[in-house]
Design a protein around this motif. Structure first.
Motif, PDB file in Angstrom:
ATOM      1  N   UNK A 220       0.750  -1.726   0.023  1.00 48.25           N
ATOM      2  CA  UNK A 220      -0.131  -0.095   0.092  1.00 48.25           C
ATOM      3  C   UNK A 220       1.007   1.504  -0.110  1.00 48.25           C
ATOM      4  N   UNK A 221       1.967   1.342   0.410  1.00 51.58           N
ATOM      5  CA  UNK A 221       2.675   1.914   0.997  1.00 51.58           C
ATOM      6  C   UNK A 221       3.750   2.534  -0.429  1.00 51.58           C
ATOM      7  N   UNK A 222       4.383   1.480  -1.529  1.00 50.11           N
ATOM      8  CA  UNK A 222       4.539   1.462  -2.457  1.00 50.11           C
ATOM      9  C   UNK A 222       3.739   1.900  -3.767  1.00 50.11           C
ATOM     10  N   UNK A 223       2.577   1.581  -3.672  1.00 50.08           N
ATOM     11  CA  UNK A 223       1.758   1.552  -4.983  1.00 50.08           C
ATOM     12  C   UNK A 223       0.505   3.441  -3.881  1.00 50.08           C
ATOM     13  N   UNK A 224       0.879   3.816  -2.921  1.00 52.25           N
ATOM     14  CA  UNK A 224       0.403   5.255  -2.752  1.00 52.25           C
ATOM     15  C   UNK A 224      -0.926   4.995  -3.074  1.00 52.25           C
ATOM     16  N   UNK A 225      -1.069   3.994  -1.647  1.00 50.85           N
ATOM     17  CA  UNK A 225      -1.853   2.933  -2.044  1.00 50.85           C
ATOM     18  C   UNK A 225      -2.941   2.970  -0.296  1.00 50.85           C
ATOM     19  N   UNK A 226      -2.176   3.897   0.517  1.00 48.77           N
ATOM     20  CA  UNK A 226      -2.642   3.610   1.768  1.00 48.77           C
ATOM     21  C   UNK A 226      -4.115   3.595   2.187  1.00 48.77           C
ATOM     22  N   UNK A 227      -4.373   2.368   2.854  1.00 53.43           N
ATOM     23  CA  UNK A 227      -5.538   2.045   3.064  1.00 53.43           C
ATOM     24  C   UNK A 227      -6.949   1.480   1.946  1.00 53.43           C
ATOM     25  N   UNK A 228      -5.973   1.278   1.051  1.00 48.36           N
ATOM     26  CA  UNK A 228      -6.470   0.794  -0.624  1.00 48.36           C
ATOM     27  C   UNK A 228      -6.639  -1.144  -0.536  1.00 48.36           C
ATOM     28  N   UNK A 229      -7.064  -1.229  -1.393  1.00 49.57           N
ATOM     29  CA  UNK A 229      -7.297  -3.226  -1.963  1.00 49.57           C
ATOM     30  C   UNK A 229      -7.713  -3.156  -3.099  1.00 49.57           C
ATOM     31  N   UNK A 230      -6.849  -3.704  -3.557  1.00 50.81           N
ATOM     32  CA  UNK A 230      -7.746  -4.274  -4.863  1.00 50.81           C
ATOM     33  C   UNK A 230      -9.268  -5.353  -5.156  1.00 50.81           C
ATOM     34  N   UNK A 231      -8.455  -6.444  -4.372  1.00 51.30           N
ATOM     35  CA  UNK A 231      -9.216  -7.294  -4.033  1.00 51.30           C
ATOM     36  C   UNK A 231      -9.821  -8.139  -3.256  1.00 51.30           C
ATOM     37  N   UNK A 232     -10.672  -8.988  -2.613  1.00 52.83           N
ATOM     38  CA  UNK A 232     -11.187  -9.304  -2.084  1.00 52.83           C
ATOM     39  C   UNK A 232     -11.484 -11.133  -1.708  1.00 52.83           C
ATOM     40  N   UNK A 233     -10.680 -11.890  -0.645  1.00 47.12           N
ATOM     41  CA  UNK A 233     -11.091 -12.822  -1.690  1.00 47.12           C
ATOM     42  C   UNK A 233     -11.986 -13.925  -0.407  1.00 47.12           C
ATOM     43  N   UNK A 234     -13.388 -14.001  -0.437  1.00 46.96           N
ATOM     44  CA  UNK A 234     -13.884 -15.062   0.385  1.00 46.96           C
ATOM     45  C   UNK A 234     -13.799 -16.500  -0.009  1.00 46.96           C
ATOM     46  N   UNK A 235     -13.724 -16.916   1.418  1.00 48.15           N
ATOM     47  CA  UNK A 235     -13.663 -18.069   2.028  1.00 48.15           C
ATOM     48  C   UNK A 235     -15.261 -18.393   2.710  1.00 48.15           C
ATOM     49  N   UNK A 236     -16.175 -19.274   1.988  1.00 45.63           N
ATOM     50  CA  UNK A 236     -17.092 -18.808   3.102  1.00 45.63           C
ATOM     51  C   UNK A 236     -17.225 -20.696   3.408  1.00 45.63           C
ATOM     52  N   UNK A 237     -18.442 -19.838   4.786  1.00 48.47           N
ATOM     53  CA  UNK A 237     -18.852 -21.324   5.713  1.00 48.47           C
ATOM     54  C   UNK A 237     -18.371 -22.705   4.507  1.00 48.47           C
ATOM     55  N   UNK A 238     -18.177 -24.234   5.131  1.00 48.69           N
ATOM     56  CA  UNK A 238     -18.707 -25.277   4.663  1.00 48.69           C
ATOM     57  C   UNK A 238     -19.619 -25.646   3.812  1.00 48.69           C
ATOM     58  N   UNK A 239     -20.531 -25.514   4.776  1.00 52.16           N
ATOM     59  CA  UNK A 239     -22.378 -25.690   4.370  1.00 52.16           C
ATOM     60  C   UNK A 239     -22.223 -24.491   3.528  1.00 52.16           C
ATOM     61  N   UNK A 240     -21.907 -23.111   2.806  1.00 51.56           N
ATOM     62  CA  UNK A 240     -22.599 -22.086   1.877  1.00 51.56           C
ATOM     63  C   UNK A 240     -21.632 -22.897   1.011  1.00 51.56           C
ATOM     64  N   UNK A 241     -19.871 -23.027   0.998  1.00 53.22           N
ATOM     65  CA  UNK A 241     -19.752 -23.437  -0.506  1.00 53.22           C
ATOM     66  C   UNK A 241     -19.997 -24.648  -0.812  1.00 53.22           C
ATOM     67  N   UNK A 242     -20.496 -26.214   0.047  1.00 55.27           N
ATOM     68  CA  UNK A 242     -20.333 -27.166  -0.886  1.00 55.27           C
ATOM     69  C   UNK A 242     -22.393 -26.713  -1.424  1.00 55.27           C
ATOM     70  N   UNK A 243     -22.538 -25.661  -1.402  1.00 56.59           N
ATOM     71  CA  UNK A 243     -23.529 -25.736  -2.208  1.00 56.59           C
ATOM     72  C   UNK A 243     -24.177 -25.072  -2.707  1.00 56.59           C
ATOM     73  N   UNK A 244     -24.775 -25.485  -3.655  1.00 54.80           N
ATOM     74  CA  UNK A 244     -24.223 -24.210  -5.300  1.00 54.80           C
ATOM     75  C   UNK A 244     -25.538 -22.843  -4.823  1.00 54.80           C
TER      76      UNK A 244
END
Ligand SMILES: Nc1ncnc2c1ncn2[C@@H]1O[C@H](COP(=O)(O)OP(=O)(O)O)[C@@H](O)[C@H]1O
Ligand SMILES: [Mg+2]
Lengths: 872, 249
Positions: A220-244
């Motif tokens: 974030x410092x090097x990209x002059x992006x303090x407090x910013x992000x590009x993407x979030x990876x989400x891991x769902x609860x097992x009951x959710x991820x196993x059910x489309x």
């Protein structure tokens, strides 16, 4: 137990325990019924899970374990990391890990600076090195880091430390512990210390391994992006991820919560065709799990019904000395409870072993590697409880019958035949139930979510109906087979075959267990055939081209001429998937995947399988003219849409009507609603210009490997392109489907085991019940061998009837399964009439019946004449 | 007023179109300590009468009274409890529970009635002694002879101190020696224990153990004969056989 002259029984329930102990053969058979039922359920679930695990693992390699990703609607734009907290608070989200990505150039490539980095700080096509900031501690929930040398980043690390992929480090000549210099737009040249080398898997496959991973704060410092992000990876609860369905719900909720500025999507590979369609298998397997449970409960019911028949006189006596109906009922229920607990516990153990053993042997037979069986404790507990519950439920009707035993029945020398009642019942309800369930399958449109519930229950009803139909046809079928039985077994054959007509109830139960087992085999085989046939069609149409070109980042249309210019490429067409909502007649909206094709080039590469509508050329022309759509057959069925109808989609320009010009068979959307429209409509109404996938067709004789190499390393060198060949794809699908099919084989085997058990159970009961009569026959001079032959002839007759019914009912079942899955999943399966399976199963029914009858026949032949006659 | 009374009881069985009159206006009263034998040809309604007296079935018309209480046409639950506490049954085919020992079989009615096991040890012991099987308590039915099994069944019928014991051809399946033992047991319990008994039989010798013999024919009571002497008396037996001949039974 007795002690010092005390009568130690405290409650009538002691009768139950004594009964179980004394009549241990029957106890074992009943318990075996429960064991098989529960074991089948556990085995199917475990096998099911293991396939899913292996499928998921396959894709995890590429995209980590993440179930959903959030990024900005504008490709590559950064956003405030506060949103992370919102995401984490959502129900169903197990973990959310942030990343910030920026582009940079390694020092040795800096001459090309101007040429390559043109679009400010955004990671867009053209960047070659990704500077990726990650939070290493949280990250490991989602991505695998396989460290080859050095160390991983430390949790609170804030120094300029970096991880490189070992292959890339070698290419650049950087050693562990050395500094690596990169130039970052807007920041300038920076040196980072290489503290660890990871291999090119897990997170290491991002951007083909051309990346450096640094602490989030450092990036974030090097990209002059303090407090910013590009993407979030989400891991769902097992009951959710196993059910489309649950995962899709979560996706939609998230998208709604975050609003228009964000994109919530499946990671690239998860959204791919294969996963979606394999989820249909999952449902297929679930379906069979439920059926196996039915078969199990049927077996249990069988065993208890027998018990009641067998103990009619005893129960009558108990009633005559003042036992109330409630007490009798309590005894049977208590018996069921004991057996249920014991049998289910054993069944869970057996199920695990069975799944392991069968899966292994099938794997050895087919040469397909299958993920080892996994069993979650809560699943096992669930199976245990279900086993007990099913046992109790299955025992309920027999318990009721037992309690209704008239005290007079204790006084009758000959138990009255229940045959007429069975026939009467069967005549009234059997065909009705079959017809009713058939109509539900064919005529009642249902939402996919409902379909599984209703579908599996309907199968139960259908099996029940078919069982009730048995007494109607037994007599006729017996007459048909009698000559053959006479030929095979001589005069004993006449006696044995005729026995089938004697006790309608008994015969019905024997035939029914055979029928259910056999029809499961045929049903499964029929479904497998349909799947296989459709798989081929799918590969042909869904993958018209030879190569699929994708990128983790947006691709522009100007890539198309460059791809076409490559030597060996015959044609290229582009595809873009966009999310939309279809407005249903009721006013509610349904998530819909809009697939945009380029009418000008589509047919050069791909084809369409049109189910309803004009020919391909006309359809494409209509799409090109605009305001027109082609819809998938599953959508047409689900939403009851025909050619010529207008469907309304939500677009960037508000609601828009499109005319349906054709219904096609495709597999793009998996379970979700999918429509296909033109590129121009996509631009006009959705404002989207980039490309999801380029489909490349090779000229005859050219090498896929060579073209892939050129695309990845020359054209795509700066575009981070990945190429997937149809061959690879086909192979992978073949592997995965072989795996799924082998599990169906396991299920078929279970079906046969169940059938065999049912026959042993009922034949043995038959023999026990007829002890006196058998003794009489022996006293008249019948030899032991003759008695055996007589019993075997009876079994053969039952095998024939059960085989015929099972095969015909199985064919119908296959059809029904196909329909059920068709409306549940994305597949448009065409029923294949399972001739082969029917012939095989018919023979199997015969073999199973004869094998299973052997022990009862031997027992019958050994009846002690004196005992048998003295008996009452 | 008898312990048990059948008041103009009729029973019809309906089988589709055909109606069978199994009993027609039968009146019968049995006093305390009285032992009545019922005779008649096959199909004359003997078993039907016994079933009605025991509350196993309901009459088409008329009533059955047990100690002044009506037991016909009650709910199943009510009649079950009455049967449990006040009626004892003896079957032709003993009907013992094969998984229970002799004494457990005897205790079964009490067990079903929810009595605590400690409370009936003595009673069961006495009855086993009475029927001469004190040394066979722990035997299972299949380890006993037919006569012994029937004696266990009798002990079982007596265990709840019933007001009436109903026996349907209790000696029909036994040799004459075992049969005599059974009949003497029944006689003894009527005379000494003041037990009321109704027994269906084909055998004039068996009937001679009773106080009186009731003859049934085609669902009607056609004659009632008092028995003068002790059981097995040749004169009584001749008397009974003469009535049978007269009635063409
Ligand atoms: N459950 C029944 N249904 C129809 N008819 C019956 C039934 N039980 C007995 N009967 C008829 O009633 C008549 C009397 O039978 P039953 O009392 O058993 O005679 P017994 O015991 O004197 O031989 C007979 O004609 C018999 O066929
Ligand atoms: Mg009779």
């Amino acid at each position: 137990m007795f002690r010092a002259g005390h009568i130690q029984f405290k409650s009538p329930l002691i009768l139950v325990v004594r009964n179980l102990r004394q009549r241990w053969v029957r106890t074992i058979l009943t318990a075996l019924g429960i064991v098989v039922g529960v074991a089948a359920m556990v085995a199917v679930n475990a096998a099911n899970r293991s396939t899913l695990i292996s499928i998921n693992e396959f894709f995890d390699e590429a995209s980590g374990k993440s179930d959903l990703t959030v990024d900005a609607a504008v490709n590559g734009q950064r956003f405030d990391q506060d949103i992370l907290e919102d995401v984490r608070r959502m129900d169903g989200v197990a973990a959310a890990v942030p990343a910030v990505v920026g582009v940079a150039l390694p020092q040795d490539e800096m001459e090309n600076w101007e040429q390559q980095l043109t679009v400010g700080a955004l990671p867009v096509p053209g960047s070659s090195f990704w500077l990726m900031g990650r939070n290493i501690l949280e990250d490991q929930q989602v991505y695998d880091y396989s460290l080859q040398a050095g160390r991983l980043l430390l949790p609170d690390e804030s120094s300029y430390s970096m991880l490189l992929v070992d292959e890339y480090a070698e290419e650049k000549g950087v050693e562990l512990g050395e500094d690596f210099s990169i130039a970052i737009p807007g920041t300038g040249e920076v040196s980072l210390r290489v503290v660890g080398l990871i291999s090119k898997e897990g997170i290491g496959v991002a951007n083909q391994g051309v990346l450096g991973i640094v602490p989030l704060s450092v990036a974030q410092e090097l990209l002059s992006a303090a407090g910013e992000i590009t993407l979030i990876d989400i891991l769902a609860e097992p009951s959710v991820s196993s059910n489309t369905t649950a995962l899709e719900d979560l996706r939609q909720t998230l998208a709604q919560r975050l609003g228009d500025e964000y994109n919530v999507s499946y990671p690239l590979s998860r959204g791919s065709l294969v996963v979606d369609s394999l989820h249909s298998y999952q449902q297929g397997l679930d379906f069979f799990g439920a059926v196996s449970l039915f078969v199990g409960s049927f077996l249990i019911y069988n065993a208890f019904a027998m018990t009641v028949v067998e103990r009619t006189r005893e129960n009558g006596m108990l009633r005559s000395i003042g036992t109330t109906k409630g007490q009798i009922m309590a005894m049977v229920i208590f018996e069921a409870l004991l057996l249920g607990i014991f049998g289910s516990a054993l069944g869970v153990g057996t199920g695990i072993l069975m799944a392991k053993g069968l899966v292994k042997s099938v794997a050895a037979l087919t040469g397909q590697p299958i993920q080892q069986i996994s069993t979650a404790p809560q699943d096992l507990l669930q199976s245990l409880l279900i086993g007990i519950a099913v046992t109790l439920a299955a025992a309920a009707i027999p318990a009721l019958q037992a309690s209704r035993t008239s005290p007079l029945q204790a006084l009758q020398v000959q138990a009255r035949s229940d045959g007429k009642r069975w026939v009467a019942l069967g005549w009234k309800f059997g065909p009705l139930l079959v017809l009713l369930s058939y109509l539900i399958f064919y005529k009642v449109p249902m939402r996919p979510g409902m379909m599984f519930l209703v579908g599996s229950n309907t199968i139960f009803v259908m099996m029940l109906g078919a069982t009730l139909c048995i007494p109607l046809v037994t007599g006729g079928l017996e007459r048909v087979v009698r000559p053959a039985i006479l030929l095979l077994f001589g005069n004993e054959g006449r006696l044995g075959s005729g026995n089938v007509n004697r006790s309608s109830g008994r015969t019905t139960l024997t035939v029914a267990s055979l029928m259910v087992g056999i029809s499961m085999v045929v049903g499964i085989k029929g479904l497998t055939d349909s799947f296989e046939k459709d798989m081929d069609a799918w590969v042909d149409t869904a993958l018209g081209g030879d190569l699929l070109v994708r990128s983790p980042m947006a691709m522009n249309t100007d890539l198309e001429p460059r791809l076409r210019a490559i030597e060996g490429v015959d044609a290229v067409t582009r595809i873009r998937y966009a999310a939309s909502n279809m407005i249903l007649p009721g006013g509610e909206d349904e998530y819909t995947l809009f697939t945009a094709i380029d009418p000008a080039t589509f047919l050069a590469v791909n084809g369409m399988r049109i189910q309803e509508g004009p020919d391909q050329g006309t359809v494409i022309a209509r799409l090109a003219a605009g305001d027109a759509l082609v819809i998938s057959a599953n959508v047409a069925i689900k939403q009851d849409i025909s050619v010529g109808d207008i469907v309304t989609l939500e677009t960037k320009r508000g609601r828009k009507g499109f005319e349906v010009v054709a219904i096609i068979i495709d597999f793009v959307g998996g379970e979700s609603t999918s429509v296909t429209g033109s590129w121009r409509d996509l631009q006009r109404y959705f404002g989207i210009r980039d490309v999801s996938t380029f489909v490349v067709k090779l000229s005859p004789g050219s090498s896929a490997v060579a073209v892939t190499d050129i695309i990845e390393n020359e054209v795509g060198r700066t575009k981070s392109l990945t190429v997937e060949s149809k061959q690879e794809f086909e192979q992978r699908i073949a592997e995965l489907s072989a795996q799924a099919f082998s599990l169906f084989d396991v299920l078929a085997l279970i079906g046969l085991v169940v059938a065999a058990l049912g026959v042993i159970n009922t034949m043995l009961m038959n023999v026990m019940e007829r002890t006196r009569e058998l003794g009489g026959l022996r006293s008249l001079g019948m030899e032991q061998g003759q008695v055996r032959r007589m019993i075997m002839a009876e079994a053969a007759t039952i095998g024939f009837i059960g085989g015929i019914l099972g095969a015909s009912f199985g064919a119908m079942l296959a059809d029904v399964f196909v329909i059920g899955l068709r409306s549940m999943g994305g597949f448009v399966l065409v029923s294949q009439f399972p001739y082969q399976a029917m012939a095989f199963s018919f023979a199997a029914a015969f073999a199973v019946a004869l094998t299973a009858a052997w022990y009862p026949a031997v027992r019958a032949s050994k009846v002690n004449i004196i005992d048998a006659i003295k008996h009452e | 007023m008898g312990v048990i009374e059948a008041k103009l009881v009729s029973k019809q069985y309906r089988m589709g179109e055909i109606v069978v009159d199994a009993l027609k206006d039968v009146a019968l009263a049995v006093d305390k300590g009285e032992f009545v034998a019922i005779m008649g040809p096959s199909g004359s309604g003997k078993s039907t009468l016994l079933h009605l007296l025991g509350g196993l079935d309901d009459p088409t018309s008329g009533e059955i009274m047990l100690s002044g209480q009506r037991i016909s046409n009650l709910s199943d639950k009510e009649v079950t409890i009455i049967r449990r506490r006040s009626v004892g049954f003896i079957f032709q085919f003993y009907n013992l529970v094969p998984t229970l020992t002799a004494e457990e079989n005897v205790a079964l009615p009490l067990l079903i009635d929810g009595r605590k096991s400690g409370t009936y040890q003595q009673k069961v012991g006495q009855l086993m002694e009475l029927v001469g099987l004190a040394d066979r308590k722990k035997h299972k039915p299949d380890q006993l002879s037919g006569g012994q099994q029937q004696r266990v069944a009798i002990a079982r019928a007596f265990v709840n101190d019933p007001q009436i014991v109903l026996a349907d051809e209790p000696t029909g399946n036994l040799d004459s020696k075992s049969g005599t033992a059974i009949l003497e047991l029944l006689r003894h319990s009527a005379s000494e224990l003041n037990q009321s008994i109704v027994m269906v039989t084909h055998d004039p010798r068996a009937a001679s153990y009773a106080d009186s013999v009731v003859f049934l024919k085609d669902g009607l009571i056609v004659q009632r004969l008092a028995v003068e002497q002790e059981g097995g008396d040749e004169e009584d037996i001749r008397q009974i056989m003469r009535v049978m001949r007269e009635l063409e039974l």
